[in-house]
Write a protein that holds these residues in place. Sequence first.
Motif, PDB file in Angstrom:
ATOM      1  N   PHE A   1       0.830  -1.212   0.000  1.00  0.00           N
ATOM      2  CA  PHE A   1       0.000   0.000   0.000  1.00  0.00           C
ATOM      3  C   PHE A   1       0.861   1.257   0.000  1.00  0.00           C
ATOM      4  O   PHE A   1       0.507   2.260  -0.603  1.00  0.00           O
ATOM      5  CB  PHE A   1      -0.930   0.031   1.218  1.00  0.00           C
ATOM      6  CG  PHE A   1      -2.195  -0.746   1.013  1.00  0.00           C
ATOM      7  CD1 PHE A   1      -3.040  -0.480  -0.054  1.00  0.00           C
ATOM      8  CD2 PHE A   1      -2.549  -1.739   1.907  1.00  0.00           C
ATOM      9  CE1 PHE A   1      -4.197  -1.195  -0.242  1.00  0.00           C
ATOM     10  CE2 PHE A   1      -3.710  -2.463   1.736  1.00  0.00           C
ATOM     11  CZ  PHE A   1      -4.539  -2.197   0.654  1.00  0.00           C
ATOM     12  N   GLY A   2       1.997   1.196   0.664  1.00  0.00           N
ATOM     13  CA  GLY A   2       2.904   2.344   0.697  1.00  0.00           C
ATOM     14  C   GLY A   2       3.533   2.646  -0.648  1.00  0.00           C
ATOM     15  O   GLY A   2       3.983   3.754  -0.897  1.00  0.00           O
ATOM     16  N   VAL A   3       3.571   1.672  -1.542  1.00  0.00           N
ATOM     17  CA  VAL A   3       4.131   1.871  -2.878  1.00  0.00           C
ATOM     18  C   VAL A   3       3.036   2.113  -3.909  1.00  0.00           C
ATOM     19  O   VAL A   3       3.106   3.041  -4.721  1.00  0.00           O
ATOM     20  CB  VAL A   3       4.989   0.643  -3.290  1.00  0.00           C
ATOM     21  CG1 VAL A   3       5.410   0.745  -4.737  1.00  0.00           C
ATOM     22  CG2 VAL A   3       6.198   0.534  -2.377  1.00  0.00           C
ATOM     23  N   VAL A   4       2.007   1.291  -3.866  1.00  0.00           N
ATOM     24  CA  VAL A   4       0.968   1.339  -4.896  1.00  0.00           C
ATOM     25  C   VAL A   4       0.059   2.555  -4.722  1.00  0.00           C
ATOM     26  O   VAL A   4      -0.292   3.216  -5.710  1.00  0.00           O
ATOM     27  CB  VAL A   4       0.148   0.023  -4.874  1.00  0.00           C
ATOM     28  CG1 VAL A   4      -1.042   0.115  -5.802  1.00  0.00           C
ATOM     29  CG2 VAL A   4       1.038  -1.130  -5.262  1.00  0.00           C
ATOM     30  N   LEU A   5      -0.335   2.859  -3.526  1.00  0.00           N
ATOM     31  CA  LEU A   5      -1.269   3.974  -3.300  1.00  0.00           C
ATOM     32  C   LEU A   5      -0.687   5.320  -3.740  1.00  0.00           C
ATOM     33  O   LEU A   5      -1.341   6.045  -4.507  1.00  0.00           O
ATOM     34  CB  LEU A   5      -1.699   4.010  -1.829  1.00  0.00           C
ATOM     35  CG  LEU A   5      -2.796   5.002  -1.496  1.00  0.00           C
ATOM     36  CD1 LEU A   5      -4.091   4.607  -2.190  1.00  0.00           C
ATOM     37  CD2 LEU A   5      -2.990   5.071   0.003  1.00  0.00           C
ATOM     38  N   PRO A   6       0.526   5.727  -3.345  1.00  0.00           N
ATOM     39  CA  PRO A   6       1.072   6.993  -3.856  1.00  0.00           C
ATOM     40  C   PRO A   6       1.280   6.992  -5.372  1.00  0.00           C
ATOM     41  O   PRO A   6       1.042   7.997  -6.039  1.00  0.00           O
ATOM     42  CB  PRO A   6       2.406   7.153  -3.126  1.00  0.00           C
ATOM     43  CG  PRO A   6       2.272   6.342  -1.911  1.00  0.00           C
ATOM     44  CD  PRO A   6       1.381   5.205  -2.279  1.00  0.00           C
ATOM     45  N   ALA A   7       1.693   5.855  -5.928  1.00  0.00           N
ATOM     46  CA  ALA A   7       1.870   5.785  -7.381  1.00  0.00           C
ATOM     47  C   ALA A   7       0.543   5.981  -8.097  1.00  0.00           C
ATOM     48  O   ALA A   7       0.459   6.694  -9.110  1.00  0.00           O
ATOM     49  CB  ALA A   7       2.502   4.455  -7.767  1.00  0.00           C
ATOM     50  N   ALA A   8      -0.525   5.361  -7.587  1.00  0.00           N
ATOM     51  CA  ALA A   8      -1.845   5.529  -8.199  1.00  0.00           C
ATOM     52  C   ALA A   8      -2.324   6.967  -8.060  1.00  0.00           C
ATOM     53  O   ALA A   8      -2.909   7.535  -8.998  1.00  0.00           O
ATOM     54  CB  ALA A   8      -2.839   4.559  -7.558  1.00  0.00           C
TER      55      ALA A   8
END
Length: 85
Positions: free
Chosen positions: A11-18
């Motif tokens: 979530f720490g990687v995917v959420l900011p990228a999205a």
Amino acid sequence: MPEHVSILLWFGVVLPAALIFFCAVGLAGYRFGLRFEIRRRQPGGQRLPALPAQRSAGPHREYVELTPAERAAFAGLMRQLSDGY
């Protein structure tokens, strides 16, 4: 998904990228939409009602004949100003 990577890390990687991707897409859509709206709103001959109409020619030129004393004073002033630089 690898077993040693926790859900919080994903979530720490995917959420900011999205979020970055969707903000970029949204801003690009807003920018292009605004540009097309400006083109549609201002056709060639439309004038803004708040601004006065522009003159096609400038104001007439005024010319004053200087006396010899005034010309000498002006020449002296120009010499003083040019000496400073």
